[in-house]
Design an enzyme around this catalytic site. Structure first.
Site, PDB file in Angstrom:
ATOM      1  N   GLU A 193      36.628  28.729  47.649  1.00  0.00           N
ATOM      2  CA  GLU A 193      37.068  30.034  47.151  1.00  0.00           C
ATOM      3  C   GLU A 193      36.170  30.488  45.992  1.00  0.00           C
ATOM      4  OE1 GLU A 193      41.163  30.040  45.927  1.00  0.00           O
ATOM      5  OE2 GLU A 193      41.177  32.186  45.498  1.00  0.00           O
ATOM      6  N   ASP A 218      43.163  37.809  39.084  1.00  0.00           N
ATOM      7  CA  ASP A 218      44.487  37.488  38.566  1.00  0.00           C
ATOM      8  C   ASP A 218      44.550  37.094  37.085  1.00  0.00           C
ATOM      9  OD1 ASP A 218      44.496  37.635  41.311  1.00  0.00           O
ATOM     10  OD2 ASP A 218      45.868  35.975  41.603  1.00  0.00           O
TER      11      ASP A 218
END
Ligand code: DGY
Length: 423
Positions: free
Chosen positions: A388, A156
Site C-alpha cells: 500500500e 487519513d
C-alpha cells in the site's frame, strides 16, 4: 515471474467481479480513487475490464451527484465502519457519506484518448460533470472546495489534519465500536485511537443530519481546505473541459466548467504558506495553516497552477526532502517532529501520489524531479513488492500488501515507458 505479470495477478486476485478491492482483509470494498487508479493500470492490458471499473464506481453515485468514498456491495464483518455505521445513505447501493479526491475525469481522459474512446467518454461525461458540480456546490466554503472528513481527503492521518482535529470534541454520545483495521495490521502503522474517535464523531454527525451535504460542510465538526482535493479537482475540471469541447457540449456546460476552473485558480493562493514555501492544508474556520510539506504540496504542477515563485519554492522543498530520504516522496516532511517513517500518512511513500506528482512535474518541465519521484517508487516496488505504501528511509512495504493501486501504477508507468521507447 515478471513484475508485470505479478501486477496483473495482484489486480486479478483483488477483482470482485466488475470492481477491484484495494486489498483483501483490510479493505474489502470498492474505494473511489483506488478504483480510478485500478482502471488506469488495467487499461494497459484489458480496456473492457478497465471500463467496468469506472462504470461500477459510477453505480454508487448519489442523486445529488456525489460519488462516495466507499461503495458497500456487501456487509463484511471484517471491516469497520461498514454500512450499518454510516446509516441511511442516499445512493441505490449502501455507501459512506463522504467523497474522495476526484481523479476520475483525468483517468477517463487518459485511457480513452483517440477517436475510439469517444463513445466511452459520452457514456460517463454527465455523471462526472454532476460529481464535480456537487463538489463545487456542496463543499465550497470561503471560495474553495473544502473537506469535511480526513477520510474524504484520502490522507487519513496526515499531520495536516491535526489543527482541525485538535479543535474537535469527541461526541459524548458516540456509540461504542470495535476497530477492525488493527486486527489486520500492526497498530503502529495505523491512525491513533483518538483520531479514530474523531473520525467516527464526524460520521455520527453526518448520520444525525441525514447526510445533508451542505449542512455537513457548514455545520460539521471539521472543515479544512486540502491541497490534494483542490489540485486534483482543478486538474480534473481542466480535463473535463477538454473532453466537453471535443465532444461539442453546449456552451452552458463549457461555461460552467470554465467558471469552476477560474474559481479553482483563484483559490490556489489560499493554500500557499509563504513561511514554509509550500501549499499546505488550512483550517477554514480559523484560517490556520498546517505545519509541513506533504506529498500533495507539489500537485500544483499536476494542476498547472500557482505562480512561478510558488513553483520554484516547491521544487526547492522537493530537492531538500530528496536529500533526507532514500525514497521520494514521503507523505510528511522528514524535518517535522510529526514525521513517522512507517505510520500511514505520517511519512510513508504513496504510489498514487508519486504517480500524480511525477506526471505534473514532467508536464511542467521538471524532468529530473519527475524521474526521481517515479524511479524511487519503482525501486521500492522492485525491492519489496506491491505494498500500500513504503517506508521512505528503507523502501520496505507498509500497511496492506498485494495492493491494487500499486500494481496499477506500476503497469501504467511500464506502459508509458514502453511508448516513450517506441517514440
Ligand atoms: C480506512 O478504513 O482506513 C480507510 O482509509 C477509510 O477510507
Amino acid at each position: 515471474m515478471s513484475l508485470k505479470q505479478l501486477a496483473i495477478d495482484t489486480l486479478a486476485k483483488n477483482d470482485r467481479g466488475g470492481f477491484t478491492i484495494p486489498t483483501a482483509g483490510l479493505y474489502p470494498y470498492q474505494w473511489n480513487w483506488d478504483s480510478a487508479f485500478c482502471a488506469l493500470g488495467i487499461a494497459t492490458y484489458d480496456m473492457d475490464r478497465a471500463w467496468a471499473e469506472i462504470t461500477s464506481l459510477i453505480e454508487g453515485q448519489w442523486p445529488n451527484g456525489m460519488i462516495p468514498s466507499i461503495i458497500f456491495r456487501s456487509d463484511d464483518p471484517d471491516y469497520f465502519p461498514g454500512p450499518s455505521r454510516w446509516g441511511k445513505t442516499h445512493g441505490t447501493i449502501p455507501s459512506t457519506g463522504v467523497s474522495q479526491p476526484p481523479v476520475l475525469a483525468t483517468v477517463v481522459r487518459q485511457i480513452t484518448e483517440g477517436p475510439s474512446g469517444a463513445v466511452r467518454r459520452a457514456e460517463v461525461f454527465d455523471a462526472i460533470f454532476a460529481w464535480h458540480k456537487w463538489f463545487h456546490d456542496a463543499r465550497t466554503a470561503n471560495g474553495i472546495v473544502a473537506t469535511v472528513h480526513p477520510w474524504e481527503t484520502g490522507r487519513d492521518n496526515c499531520p495536516e489534519w491535526n489543527i482541525g482535529l485538535d479543535q474537535m470534541e469527541i461526541a459524548a454520545d458516540l456509540p461504542p465500536y470495535q476497530r477492525m483495521d488493527n486486527k489486520h495490521i500492526n497498530p503502529e502503522y495505523r491512525p491513533t485511537q483518538e483520531q479514530y474517535d474523531k473520525y467516527l464523531t464526524i460520521v455520527h454527525f453526518g448520520v444525525s443530519i441525514d447526510w445533508d451535504q451542505r449542512r455537513l460542510t457548514d455545520e460539521g465538526p471539521f472543515l479544512m481546505a486540502d491541497p490534494n482535493i483542490h489540485f486534483v479537482l482543478l486538474r480534473a475540471d481542466k480535463d473535463l473541459l477538454a473532453m466537453a469541447k471535443e465532444m461539442g457540449k453546449p456552451a452552458q456546460v463549457c461555461d460552467q466548467i470554465v467558471a469552476w476552473i477560474a474559481k479553482g485558480e483563484a483559490a490556489t493562493d489560499y493554500l500557499w504558506n509563504e513561511d514554509l514555501g509550500a501549499f499546505t492544508a488550512r483550517d477554514i474556520r480559523t484560517g490556520t495553516f498546517s505545519t509541513g510539506f506533504s506529498n500533495c504540496s507539489a500537485l500544483c504542477f499536476y494542476a498547472d497552477s500557482g505562480t512561478s515563485h510558488q513553483r520554484a519554492r516547491t521544487a526547492d522543498n522537493l530537492r531538500r526532502i530528496a536529500s533526507k530520504v532514500d525514497y521520494m516522496l514521503p507523505s510528511w516532511d522528514p524535518d517535522s517532529p510529526d514525521f513517522e517513517a512507517q505510520r500511514y500518512w505520517c511519512g510513508p511513500v504513496w504510489p498514487q501520489m508519486n504517480y500524480m506528482t511525477a506526471q505534473g512535474l514532467a508536464e511542467q518541465g521538471e524532468a529530473e524531479l519527475a524521474r526521481e519521484v517515479r524511479d524511487d517508487l519503482c525501486r521500492a516496488i522492485e525491492k519489496s513488492g506491491f505494498w500500500e505504501c513504503f517506508n521512505p528511509l528503507t523502501g520496505e512495504g507498509c500497511v496492506g500488501s498485494n495492493f491494487s493501486w500499486t500494481a496499477a501504477v506500476w503497469l501504467s508507468w511500464q506502459h508509458e515507458t514502453k511508448l516513450e521507447g517506441v517514440a
